[in-house]
Design a protein around this motif. Structure first.
Motif, PDB file in Angstrom:
ATOM      1  N   LEU A 125     -16.342   2.351  -9.262  1.00  0.00           N
ATOM      2  CA  LEU A 125     -15.429   2.699  -8.180  1.00  0.00           C
ATOM      3  C   LEU A 125     -14.296   3.609  -8.634  1.00  0.00           C
ATOM      4  CD1 LEU A 125     -15.191  -0.631  -6.145  1.00  0.00           C
ATOM      5  CD2 LEU A 125     -16.619   1.378  -5.734  1.00  0.00           C
ATOM      6  N   THR A 126     -14.052   3.687  -9.938  1.00  0.00           N
ATOM      7  CA  THR A 126     -13.030   4.624 -10.414  1.00  0.00           C
ATOM      8  C   THR A 126     -13.566   6.054 -10.407  1.00  0.00           C
ATOM      9  OG1 THR A 126     -13.610   4.378 -12.757  1.00  0.00           O
ATOM     10  CG2 THR A 126     -11.954   2.853 -11.859  1.00  0.00           C
ATOM     11  N   GLN A 127     -14.884   6.217 -10.477  1.00  0.00           N
ATOM     12  CA  GLN A 127     -15.508   7.539 -10.449  1.00  0.00           C
ATOM     13  C   GLN A 127     -15.924   7.975  -9.046  1.00  0.00           C
ATOM     14  OE1 GLN A 127     -15.870   9.713 -13.042  1.00  0.00           O
ATOM     15  NE2 GLN A 127     -14.523   8.232 -14.037  1.00  0.00           N
ATOM     16  N   LEU A 159     -19.077   6.894   5.378  1.00  0.00           N
ATOM     17  CA  LEU A 159     -19.294   5.457   5.255  1.00  0.00           C
ATOM     18  C   LEU A 159     -18.854   4.960   3.878  1.00  0.00           C
ATOM     19  CD1 LEU A 159     -20.471   2.809   6.405  1.00  0.00           C
ATOM     20  CD2 LEU A 159     -22.653   3.498   5.395  1.00  0.00           C
ATOM     21  N   LEU A 160     -19.228   5.685   2.844  1.00  0.00           N
ATOM     22  CA  LEU A 160     -18.790   5.318   1.486  1.00  0.00           C
ATOM     23  C   LEU A 160     -17.274   5.255   1.396  1.00  0.00           C
ATOM     24  CD1 LEU A 160     -20.837   7.298  -1.201  1.00  0.00           C
ATOM     25  CD2 LEU A 160     -20.687   4.830  -0.906  1.00  0.00           C
ATOM     26  N   LYS A 161     -16.627   6.269   1.928  1.00  0.00           N
ATOM     27  CA  LYS A 161     -15.167   6.305   1.877  1.00  0.00           C
ATOM     28  C   LYS A 161     -14.573   5.115   2.628  1.00  0.00           C
ATOM     29  CE  LYS A 161     -13.246  10.585   2.143  1.00  0.00           C
ATOM     30  NZ  LYS A 161     -13.077  11.964   2.667  1.00  0.00           N
ATOM     31  N   ARG A 162     -15.100   4.839   3.794  1.00  0.00           N
ATOM     32  CA  ARG A 162     -14.567   3.743   4.606  1.00  0.00           C
ATOM     33  C   ARG A 162     -14.819   2.387   3.945  1.00  0.00           C
ATOM     34  NH1 ARG A 162     -17.114   4.538   9.374  1.00  0.00           N
ATOM     35  NH2 ARG A 162     -18.705   3.012   8.938  1.00  0.00           N
ATOM     36  N   GLU A 163     -16.025   2.180   3.471  1.00  0.00           N
ATOM     37  CA  GLU A 163     -16.387   0.870   2.940  1.00  0.00           C
ATOM     38  C   GLU A 163     -15.823   0.575   1.551  1.00  0.00           C
ATOM     39  OE1 GLU A 163     -17.982  -1.653   4.547  1.00  0.00           O
ATOM     40  OE2 GLU A 163     -17.799  -0.356   6.292  1.00  0.00           O
ATOM     41  N   TYR A 164     -15.718   1.584   0.720  1.00  0.00           N
ATOM     42  CA  TYR A 164     -15.313   1.334  -0.664  1.00  0.00           C
ATOM     43  C   TYR A 164     -13.919   1.827  -0.982  1.00  0.00           C
ATOM     44  CZ  TYR A 164     -20.077  -0.102  -1.259  1.00  0.00           C
ATOM     45  OH  TYR A 164     -21.260  -0.764  -1.132  1.00  0.00           O
ATOM     46  N   LEU A 165     -13.566   3.001  -0.541  1.00  0.00           N
ATOM     47  CA  LEU A 165     -12.265   3.545  -0.901  1.00  0.00           C
ATOM     48  C   LEU A 165     -11.163   3.038   0.013  1.00  0.00           C
ATOM     49  CD1 LEU A 165     -13.227   7.203  -1.840  1.00  0.00           C
ATOM     50  CD2 LEU A 165     -13.154   5.159  -3.272  1.00  0.00           C
ATOM     51  N   ASP A 166     -11.367   3.072   1.325  1.00  0.00           N
ATOM     52  CA  ASP A 166     -10.334   2.624   2.239  1.00  0.00           C
ATOM     53  C   ASP A 166     -10.076   1.128   2.079  1.00  0.00           C
ATOM     54  OD1 ASP A 166     -10.232   5.210   3.137  1.00  0.00           O
ATOM     55  OD2 ASP A 166     -11.253   4.822   5.043  1.00  0.00           O
ATOM     56  N   ARG A 167     -11.110   0.375   1.877  1.00  0.00           N
ATOM     57  CA  ARG A 167     -10.975  -1.066   1.698  1.00  0.00           C
ATOM     58  C   ARG A 167     -10.216  -1.382   0.426  1.00  0.00           C
ATOM     59  NH1 ARG A 167     -16.306  -4.546   1.622  1.00  0.00           N
ATOM     60  NH2 ARG A 167     -16.718  -3.016   0.023  1.00  0.00           N
ATOM     61  N   ARG A 168     -10.465  -0.599  -0.620  1.00  0.00           N
ATOM     62  CA  ARG A 168      -9.799  -0.814  -1.888  1.00  0.00           C
ATOM     63  C   ARG A 168      -8.305  -0.507  -1.789  1.00  0.00           C
ATOM     64  NH1 ARG A 168     -11.310   2.891  -6.923  1.00  0.00           N
ATOM     65  NH2 ARG A 168     -10.220   4.324  -5.588  1.00  0.00           N
ATOM     66  N   ASN A 169      -7.938   0.461  -0.935  1.00  0.00           N
ATOM     67  CA  ASN A 169      -6.548   0.869  -0.780  1.00  0.00           C
ATOM     68  C   ASN A 169      -5.796   0.087   0.292  1.00  0.00           C
ATOM     69  OD1 ASN A 169      -6.820   2.824  -2.783  1.00  0.00           O
ATOM     70  ND2 ASN A 169      -7.556   4.340  -1.321  1.00  0.00           N
ATOM     71  N   SER A 170      -6.484  -0.716   1.082  1.00  0.00           N
ATOM     72  CA  SER A 170      -5.812  -1.437   2.154  1.00  0.00           C
ATOM     73  C   SER A 170      -5.196  -2.730   1.606  1.00  0.00           C
ATOM     74  CB  SER A 170      -6.780  -1.746   3.290  1.00  0.00           C
ATOM     75  OG  SER A 170      -7.806  -2.582   2.844  1.00  0.00           O
ATOM     76  N   PRO A 171      -4.098  -3.190   2.232  1.00  0.00           N
ATOM     77  CA  PRO A 171      -3.455  -4.409   1.757  1.00  0.00           C
ATOM     78  C   PRO A 171      -4.338  -5.630   2.015  1.00  0.00           C
ATOM     79  CG  PRO A 171      -2.385  -3.586   3.751  1.00  0.00           C
ATOM     80  CD  PRO A 171      -3.434  -2.580   3.350  1.00  0.00           C
TER      81      PRO A 171
END
Length: 86
Positions: free
Chosen positions: A29-31, A72-84
């Motif tokens: 997820l860092t890449q 979908l990738l952005k929403r499921e993995y990146l946005d979720r990771r950045n949300s409180p």
């Protein structure tokens, strides 16, 4: 950002499909943000290259699917990771 494990000859649209595939299979997820960005840049460059040429309808459909998958990738993995946390 090219992935040497991806043979461009295996793709219908080698100008952007290898980058999209690399993003879709990235487990680190860092890449993932860099993989998604590389795919988006490759798609953008290709869209600029083909312009409004009507001979590229099938490729535009494939790009549309790829963009949906990247979103979908952005929403499921990146946005979720950045949300409180809830």
């Amino acid at each position: 950002m090219s992935d040497p494990s991806c043979e461009s000859s295996n793709y219908t649209y080698p100008e952007w499909q290898p980058q999209v595939q690399a993003a879709l299979v990235e487990l680190d997820l860092t890449q993932l943000p860099q993989r998604i960005e590389a795919a988006e840049i490759a798609i953008s460059n290709r869209l600029q290259s083909i312009g409004l040429n009507p001979n590229h309808h099938a490729e535009r459909l494939a790009i549309s699917d790829a963009v949906a998958n990247l979103r979908l990738l952005k929403r499921e993995y990146l946005d979720r990771r950045n949300s409180p946390p809830k």
